[in-house]
Design a protein around this motif. Structure first.
Motif, short mmCIF file in Angstrom:
data_model
loop_
_atom_site.label_atom_id
_atom_site.label_comp_id
_atom_site.label_asym_id
_atom_site.label_seq_id
_atom_site.Cartn_x
_atom_site.Cartn_y
_atom_site.Cartn_z
N THR A 146 0.86 -1.18 0.00
CA THR A 146 0.00 0.00 0.00
C THR A 146 0.89 1.22 0.00
O THR A 146 2.12 1.13 0.03
CB THR A 146 -0.93 0.00 1.24
OG1 THR A 146 -1.89 1.05 1.12
CG2 THR A 146 -0.14 0.19 2.52
N ARG A 147 0.29 2.39 -0.03
CA ARG A 147 1.01 3.65 0.12
C ARG A 147 0.67 4.26 1.48
O ARG A 147 -0.47 4.19 1.92
CB ARG A 147 0.67 4.63 -1.01
CG ARG A 147 1.05 4.10 -2.39
CD ARG A 147 0.94 5.19 -3.45
NE ARG A 147 1.96 6.22 -3.28
CZ ARG A 147 3.17 6.18 -3.83
NH1 ARG A 147 3.51 5.15 -4.61
NH2 ARG A 147 4.04 7.15 -3.63
N VAL A 148 1.69 4.85 2.10
CA VAL A 148 1.57 5.38 3.45
C VAL A 148 1.96 6.86 3.43
O VAL A 148 2.83 7.28 2.65
CB VAL A 148 2.50 4.60 4.41
CG1 VAL A 148 2.43 5.15 5.82
CG2 VAL A 148 2.12 3.12 4.41
N ALA A 149 1.31 7.65 4.28
CA ALA A 149 1.61 9.08 4.34
C ALA A 149 3.08 9.32 4.66
O ALA A 149 3.65 8.69 5.56
CB ALA A 149 0.74 9.74 5.40
N GLU A 150 3.70 10.24 3.92
CA GLU A 150 5.10 10.56 4.11
C GLU A 150 5.23 11.84 4.94
O GLU A 150 5.08 12.96 4.44
CB GLU A 150 5.80 10.73 2.76
CG GLU A 150 7.29 11.02 2.90
CD GLU A 150 7.99 11.23 1.57
OE1 GLU A 150 9.04 11.91 1.58
OE2 GLU A 150 7.48 10.74 0.54
N GLY A 151 5.50 11.66 6.22
CA GLY A 151 5.67 12.81 7.10
C GLY A 151 7.01 13.49 6.89
O GLY A 151 7.98 12.87 6.47
N ASP A 152 7.05 14.79 7.19
CA ASP A 152 8.28 15.57 7.06
C ASP A 152 8.37 16.50 8.27
O ASP A 152 7.61 16.37 9.23
CB ASP A 152 8.26 16.35 5.75
CG ASP A 152 9.66 16.62 5.20
OD1 ASP A 152 10.59 16.77 6.01
OD2 ASP A 152 9.80 16.71 3.96
N LYS A 153 9.29 17.47 8.21
CA LYS A 153 9.54 18.35 9.35
C LYS A 153 8.26 19.04 9.83
O LYS A 153 8.02 19.15 11.04
CB LYS A 153 10.59 19.39 8.98
CG LYS A 153 10.95 20.34 10.13
CD LYS A 153 11.98 21.36 9.70
CE LYS A 153 12.35 22.27 10.88
NZ LYS A 153 11.17 23.00 11.42
N GLU A 154 7.45 19.54 8.90
CA GLU A 154 6.23 20.26 9.29
C GLU A 154 5.26 19.34 10.04
O GLU A 154 4.59 19.78 10.99
CB GLU A 154 5.54 20.84 8.06
CG GLU A 154 6.32 21.94 7.35
CD GLU A 154 7.46 21.40 6.48
OE1 GLU A 154 7.53 20.16 6.28
OE2 GLU A 154 8.27 22.21 6.00
N ASP A 155 5.20 18.08 9.64
CA ASP A 155 4.33 17.13 10.34
C ASP A 155 4.88 16.80 11.72
O ASP A 155 4.12 16.66 12.69
CB ASP A 155 4.20 15.85 9.50
CG ASP A 155 3.69 16.14 8.11
OD1 ASP A 155 2.52 16.48 7.96
OD2 ASP A 155 4.50 16.04 7.16
N VAL A 156 6.21 16.66 11.82
CA VAL A 156 6.82 16.44 13.12
C VAL A 156 6.56 17.62 14.04
O VAL A 156 6.25 17.45 15.23
CB VAL A 156 8.35 16.19 12.97
CG1 VAL A 156 9.04 16.16 14.33
CG2 VAL A 156 8.60 14.87 12.24
N ASP A 157 6.62 18.83 13.50
CA ASP A 157 6.32 20.02 14.30
C ASP A 157 4.91 19.94 14.89
O ASP A 157 4.70 20.26 16.08
CB ASP A 157 6.45 21.29 13.46
CG ASP A 157 7.89 21.65 13.14
OD1 ASP A 157 8.80 21.16 13.85
OD2 ASP A 157 8.10 22.42 12.18
N LEU A 158 3.95 19.54 14.08
CA LEU A 158 2.57 19.41 14.57
C LEU A 158 2.47 18.34 15.65
O LEU A 158 1.77 18.52 16.66
CB LEU A 158 1.63 19.07 13.41
CG LEU A 158 1.28 20.19 12.45
CD1 LEU A 158 0.36 19.65 11.35
CD2 LEU A 158 0.60 21.35 13.18
N ALA A 159 3.13 17.22 15.43
CA ALA A 159 3.08 16.12 16.39
C ALA A 159 3.74 16.53 17.72
O ALA A 159 3.22 16.22 18.80
CB ALA A 159 3.76 14.89 15.83
#
Length: 504
Positions: A53-66
């Motif tokens: 399957t395909r999975v969401a690719e998190g990056d720096k901006e997503d880590v910031d939100l988390a």
């Protein structure tokens, strides 16, 4: 050697029904969300080399939100402020939900990592649930101590959660190593951002869903799927993460330490590579020793940092052991990990598969003798024969480098002193094994080997009560046991003067 099951989809369907992939998005603040960029990446079935399957690719901006969600949950949310017993009760619900979904979770780790389904269902996933229960029982037993001071002072210590933790998880044990970190972090009252390996993201997302069902508050457990050089690096560099716990290669471990130093001097614990020795002495039962030696290198297809990849055999039984290993290795069944008769599944991905084959070629060129194996298995997927080299010298690449695959280096030694010296001749220090009936030999060697865990007449004898970690370039910090909990706690000392003391 490979039997009939060599990785085909048709074969696997005859053994077990494939899992339905339910969760492929990032998990932030209690919700599954797309990455900000909208990017996704493929996760591959190592049995076939095909896309699952395909999975969401998190990056720096997503880590910031988390991290923002985890920080709010720590600074203002209920989790660190709940009585330990209440945190423990939620964790017990979490463990029960893991038990209820054991089969599905085991399937996810099989299709994502090539792990044996039967073993995952019977051992790995149940042990994950037990790990959660173990630390749930510790959550209300986090106590400081009263200090007897040398002057007219009253002192005591408090153990407090360290804050927001970043966990970076490897691909070889996507469930077990996830919970070696997540379970004690929850018990300590911390919040966290988890970055699973890009090769094996599926079970981590499923566990996040179960945590939500169990009542873990939003923001306490966040999962960012993505790549090490982007999402992983963002975790290690983040100024609002208080600690990073990393399991993986020594080279990446160096980068984690550098990032922690350059950012906010966050605390770091590292469980890194290994090149573990197994010393077999003349008095050993040769048949049992051969079984242990093969288990030590072939378990989990050699993708385990404590694999006994350097086997030292005392000269009196060396020839006999070589014959036993050759026979037993040829009977080792490689194939589809859903097949209950299979003992070794595929390597995790094409990159690892090719790396192992390259090291096998190095061994041949350097002059080692290929006793058995050394070739791919089947036409599809990432399967490699159990491989044993003899005539290995300590300075060969196959004896020095962590191969992380089913490749054993077999070496002969004469005396106890020689065995100890050669076992310690490595930059690593994660684990070691000793096979002997002589208690004096066992005691002498176990005290002399520079490694974090020593197994005598056994191997892979892990237990949640027993601390586990490395010496030297195998890292520092311990998982499991109460040490695995305390590394997520700060010690705060509180001091007051005693009445009528000169300090008033």
């Amino acid at each position: 050697m490979a039997g009939d099951s060599n990785g085909s989809s048709a074969a696997s369907e005859s053994f077990v029904k494939m899992p339905t992939i339910k969760f492929t998005k990032l998990f932030i603040n209690g919700e599954f969300v797309d990455s900000i960029s909208g990017k996704t990446f493929e996760t591959i079935d190592p049995r076939t080399g095909e896309v699952i399957t395909r999975v969401a690719e998190g990056d720096k901006e997503d880590v910031d939100l988390a991290v923002k969600a985890a920080r709010a949950a720590f600074d203002h949310g209920p989790w660190p402020r709940l009585p330990g017993a209440e945190r423990g009760a939620i964790m017990l619900k979490f463990a029960d939900l893991i038990d209820e979904h054991t089969e599905e979770l085991a399937k996810l780790d099989t299709v994502d990592a090539g792990k044996l389904f039967g073993f995952g269902k019977a051992v790995d996933i149940p042990q994950v649930a037990h790990m959660v229960r173990y630390y749930a029982g510790a959550a209300d037993k986090i106590h400081g101590e009263v200090l007897k001071m040398s002057r007219e002072l009253q002192g005591y210590t408090l153990l407090e959660p360290i804050g927001v933790v970043g966990h970076i998880i490897p691909w070889n044990f996507p469930s077990s190593l996830l919970f070696a970190k997540v379970a004690p972090t929850l018990a300590a009252g911390c919040t966290m951002v988890v970055k699973p390996a890009e090769q094996t993201p599926l079970s981590a997302l499923y566990y996040a869903h179960l945590a939500k069902l169990a009542g873990v508050p939003d923001g306490v457990l966040n999962v960012i799927t993505g790549f090490g050089k982007t999402a992983g690096a963002a975790v290690t560099h983040h100024m609002d993460i208080d600690k990073v716990s990393f399991t993986g290669s020594t080279d990446v471990g160096r980068e984690v330490m550098q990032a922690a130093a350059k950012s906010n001097l966050k605390a770091v614990s590292l469980e890194l590579g290994g090149k573990s020795p197994l010393l077999i002495f003349d008095d050993a039962d040769v048949d049992k020793a051969a079984d242990l030696a093969l288990l030590g290198i072939l378990y989990n297809k050699g993708e385990i940092c404590v694999a006994s990849s350097r086997v030292f055999v005392q000269e009196g039984i060396y020839d006999e052991l070589v014959k036993k290993l050759q026979l037993k290795a040829k009977d080792w069944v490689v194939g589809d990990p859903f097949d209950p008769n299979v003992r070794q599944g595929p390597q995790v991905d094409k990159k690892q598969f090719e790396k192992i084959l390259t090291y096998i070629e190095h061994g041949k060129r350097e002059g080692a003798t290929l006793l058995t194996g050394g070739k791919p298995v089947g036409k599809k997927g990432y399967y490699i024969e159990p491989t044993v080299f003899t005539d290995v010298k300590d300075d060969m690449l196959i004896a020095k480098d962590e191969i992380f695959g089913p490749v054993m280096s077999l070496m002969k030694f004469k005396t106890i002193e020689e065995g100890i010296a050669r076992a310690n001749n490595t930059k690593y220090g994660l684990a070691a094994g000793i096979v002997t009936k002589n208690i004096d030999v066992a005691n002498t060697v176990s005290r002399s080997i520079r490694a974090g865990i020593i197994w005598i007449n056994c191997y892979f004898a892990f237990d949640r009560d027993c601390p586990y970690g490395g010496y030297k370039m195998s890292g520092f910090g311990r998982d499991f046991g109460m040490q695995g909990l305390h590394k997520y706690l700060h010690t705060k000392s509180v001091v007051t003067p005693i009445y009528n003391s000169p300090w008033l």
